[in-house]
Design a protein around this motif. Structure first.
Motif, PDB file in Angstrom:
ATOM      1  N   ILE A  93       0.870  -1.177   0.000  1.00 17.46           N
ATOM      2  CA  ILE A  93       0.000   0.000   0.000  1.00 17.46           C
ATOM      3  C   ILE A  93       0.905   1.225   0.000  1.00 17.46           C
ATOM      4  CG2 ILE A  93      -1.746   1.270   1.296  1.00 17.46           C
ATOM      5  CD1 ILE A  93      -2.633  -1.523   2.372  1.00 17.46           C
ATOM      6  N   PRO A 111       6.209   2.131   0.748  1.00 15.38           N
ATOM      7  CA  PRO A 111       4.830   1.785   1.115  1.00 15.38           C
ATOM      8  C   PRO A 111       4.601   1.851   2.621  1.00 15.38           C
ATOM      9  CG  PRO A 111       6.020  -0.177   0.410  1.00 15.38           C
ATOM     10  CD  PRO A 111       6.938   0.988   0.206  1.00 15.38           C
ATOM     11  N   THR A 134      -0.762  -8.739   7.170  1.00 12.12           N
ATOM     12  CA  THR A 134      -0.382  -7.371   6.852  1.00 12.12           C
ATOM     13  C   THR A 134       0.697  -6.941   7.839  1.00 12.12           C
ATOM     14  OG1 THR A 134      -2.094  -6.416   8.294  1.00 12.12           O
ATOM     15  CG2 THR A 134      -2.659  -6.703   5.962  1.00 12.12           C
ATOM     16  N   LEU A 155      -8.141  -3.731   3.052  1.00 16.65           N
ATOM     17  CA  LEU A 155      -7.751  -3.138   1.766  1.00 16.65           C
ATOM     18  C   LEU A 155      -8.776  -2.124   1.282  1.00 16.65           C
ATOM     19  CD1 LEU A 155      -6.353  -6.295  -0.078  1.00 16.65           C
ATOM     20  CD2 LEU A 155      -5.054  -4.421   0.965  1.00 16.65           C
ATOM     21  N   VAL A 158      -8.297   1.159   3.315  1.00 12.01           N
ATOM     22  CA  VAL A 158      -7.153   2.005   2.958  1.00 12.01           C
ATOM     23  C   VAL A 158      -7.213   2.512   1.523  1.00 12.01           C
ATOM     24  CG1 VAL A 158      -5.615   1.015   4.690  1.00 12.01           C
ATOM     25  CG2 VAL A 158      -5.653   0.050   2.392  1.00 12.01           C
ATOM     26  N   SER A 159      -8.023   1.893   0.677  1.00  9.28           N
ATOM     27  CA  SER A 159      -8.076   2.333  -0.713  1.00  9.28           C
ATOM     28  C   SER A 159      -9.364   3.069  -1.063  1.00  9.28           C
ATOM     29  CB  SER A 159      -7.926   1.142  -1.663  1.00  9.28           C
ATOM     30  OG  SER A 159      -9.080   0.325  -1.621  1.00  9.28           O
TER      31      SER A 159
END
Length: 173
Positions: A93, A111, A134, A155, A158-159
């Motif tokens: 990420i 990242p 993670t 995910l 965070v996205s």
């Protein structure tokens, strides 16, 4: 595989490093070349293909050589002992503004997290085990073990984009 020297010979005028990291970017950066697809998950000689710069991200050495390295080793053991095949997804990420900088130029994004997910299947391609991990890319040196659903939620958080199924039928039998 050709190295950068041969790329320049084959394509005159190509500026090496214009669109991709170089080994020099990592020199004295304080970061390891952290494998996304770990070499330990592959037999010799195919593991050689994992040592390309397209398969690495800057990773904190303490985590890369500590908890994350242990996590990858545990997965290798699991795959050898229980799985006929293992399907693995890996990723990083990106940070908003944390970079390896060389000559005042932002070269490689560092990242915030690295992650992986796996689906272990038997010899009939039926899922028998799955999971994920993670790790913050810091000296924290800790891997958070997660289910596939937990990784998907992480995910997505965070996205801010839908994640969907990581594996067919969520790797459920």
């Amino acid at each position: 595989m050709k190295d950068g020297y041969w790329l320049g010979m084959d394509y005159p005028g190509v500026y090496l490093g214009e669109k991709q990291a170089l080994n020099e970017d990592y020199t004295n950066s304080g970061f390891d070349r952290g494998h996304l697809n770990p070499n330990g998950h592959h037999p010799v000689p195919s593991r050689n293909a994992t040592f390309t710069l397209t398969n690495v991200v800057p990773q904190n050495p303490k985590t890369n050589q500590g908890a994350w390295g242990n996590h990858e080793s545990q997965l290798t053991s699991l795959f050898l002992e229980k799985c006929s095949k293992a399907y693995v997804l890996v990723g990083a990420i990106p940070s908003a503004n944390n970079w390896i900088i060389k000559n005042n130029v932002k070269r490689v994004n560092i990242p915030d997290y690295v992650w992986n997910a796996y689906c272990c299947v038997d010899n009939n391609d039926r899922p028998i085990q799955s999971g994920a991990g993670t790790a913050r890319n810091t000296e924290e040196n800790y891997v958070e073990k997660r289910s596939l659903d937990e990784l998907g939620a992480f995910l997505q958080q965070v996205s801010n984009k839908p994640v969907g199924e990581l594996f067919y039928n969520h790797c459920r039998a």
